[in-house]
Design an enzyme around this catalytic site. Structure first.
Site: not given
Ligand code: IPM
Ligand code: MG
Length: 357
Positions: A251, A247, A191, A142, A223
């Site tokens: 999710d 990240d 990884k 990032y 993975d």
């Molecule tokens: C998160 C989001 C952010 C990230 C984006 C919006 C920059 O996906 O906070 O998980 O990737 O950190």
């Molecule tokens: Mg995110």
């Protein structure tokens, strides 16, 4: 106690859910006799529209002068065509970095009342799961070198991942300390079969593990981890991983709980000043329709009380109110599933939580 709280409402859904969280924080302050002062600052697309930059200096200064920061969400289709440095998302990375918030705590817990909202089968869910993802937040790909250049096949873009021992050590210690406060199990995800950064990560984590003999430490390739999360999430307690892997895995883990609309996060550095935000985004498709689930933002407020202000009874109180409304069957659209009746609006759900406080 008196506290200064900076509000970064952001775009689309951001303002609605931050308002819900502020209402809950204000009521909690009233109950416990605290005085919280909230000051809004611009961030993201709305800042681009108003002052031409996604992260105005005034916002950074305001956050630095506050005890903690509550954030909604940034971004939206109207700013998608802007260059990388001008995008709303850049502001999020910028504020995390400016405040030195390298530790991102992302809990993913299955509420007993929401078992049927999880896409996992009963047999896999078993007695439920409660995972804490510790994501490195200010390093890795990032923040690495990036750009465009002439490559083997002509013009190409590149992003690079770099991690120093120091960066790995500080997130590693944060993760081991988190594990010590929970069930003392920590899994580091990397990884290392392919990436040099991951090999350094793994080597450093192994060294730290010797300082925490009470913690049962394991490591796993990313993975495999993505697969194990849906195969058997109960095997995990605390997970530590890099910015990018965290990240993605957070999710995935959020969806196992039924809805990304439920999950808060805390971003912390060396001091107590943290930034607290739901892990969901700005959701332009449902913004402005009073449809959103305010729970992720409300629980982010609870994390703010716990981690920045040291008010853990007050944080427990909010979390219990959320348990109470979920147990009572209150459901916004994201978690209603096949339950009878129409879903609660965002403001109705907020009202129920306020009543439960
Ligand atoms: C998160 C989001 C952010 C990230 C984006 C919006 C920059 O996906 O906070 O998980 O990737 O950190
Ligand atoms: Mg995110």
């Amino acid at each position: 106690m008196n506290a200064e709280i900076a509000l970064l409402k952001g775009d689309w859904l951001g303002p609605e859910i931050v308002d819900s969280s502020v209402a809950v924080l204000k009521r909690t302050a009233q109950i416990y006799g605290h005085s919280f002062n909230f000051t809004p600052y611009l961030i993201g697309g709305c800042a681009i529209d108003e002052v031409g930059t996604p992260l105005p200096q005034e916002t950074v200064d305001g956050c630095l002068a506050s005890d903690c920061v509550l954030l909604g969400a940034v971004g939206g289709p109207e700013w998608d065509s802007l260059g990388g440095d001008k995008r709303p998302e850049k502001a999020l990375l910028g504020i995390r970095s400016a405040l030195g918030l390298y530790t991102n705590l992302r809990p993913a817990k299955l509420y007993p009342a929401l078992r049927s909202a999880s896409p996992l089968k009963e047999g896999i869910i078993g007695s439920g799961f409660d995972i804490m993802i510790v994501r490195e937040l200010t390093g890795g790909i990032y923040f690495g070198e990036r750009g465009f250049r002439e490559g083997k096949y002509g013009n190409e873009a590149f992003d690079t991942e770099a991690y120093s021992v120091t960066e790995i050590e500080r997130i590693g210690h944060a993760a081991f300390r988190t594990a010590m406060k929970r069930s003392r199990r920590l899994c580091s995800i990397d990884k290392a079969n392919v990436l040099e950064t991951s090999r350094l990560w793994r080597q450093t984590m192994h060294r730290l593990a010797e300082e925490y003999p009470e913690v049962e430490y394991t490591d796993m390739f990313v993975d495999n981890a993505a697969m194990q999360l849906v195969r058997d999430p109960r095997q995990f307690d605390v997970i530590v991983t890099s910015n990018m892997f965290g990240d993605i895995l957070s999710d995935e883990a959020s969806q196992l709980t039924g809805s990304i609309g439920l999950l808060p996060s805390a971003s912390l550095g060396d001091g107590t000043r943290g930034l607290f935000e739901p892990i969901h985004g700005s959701a332009p498709d449902i913004a402005g329709q009073n449809k959103a689930d305010p729970i992720a933002a409300v629980l982010s407020g609870a994390m703010l009380l716990r981690y920045s202000l040291g008010l853990s009874d007050e944080a427990d109180h909010i979390e219990q109110a959320v348990d109470t409304v979920l147990d009572a069957g209150c459901r916004t659209a994201d978690i209603i599933g096949s339950q009878e009746g129409s879903p609660l609006t965002c403001s109705e759900m907020t009202e129920r939580i306020l009543e439960a406080l």
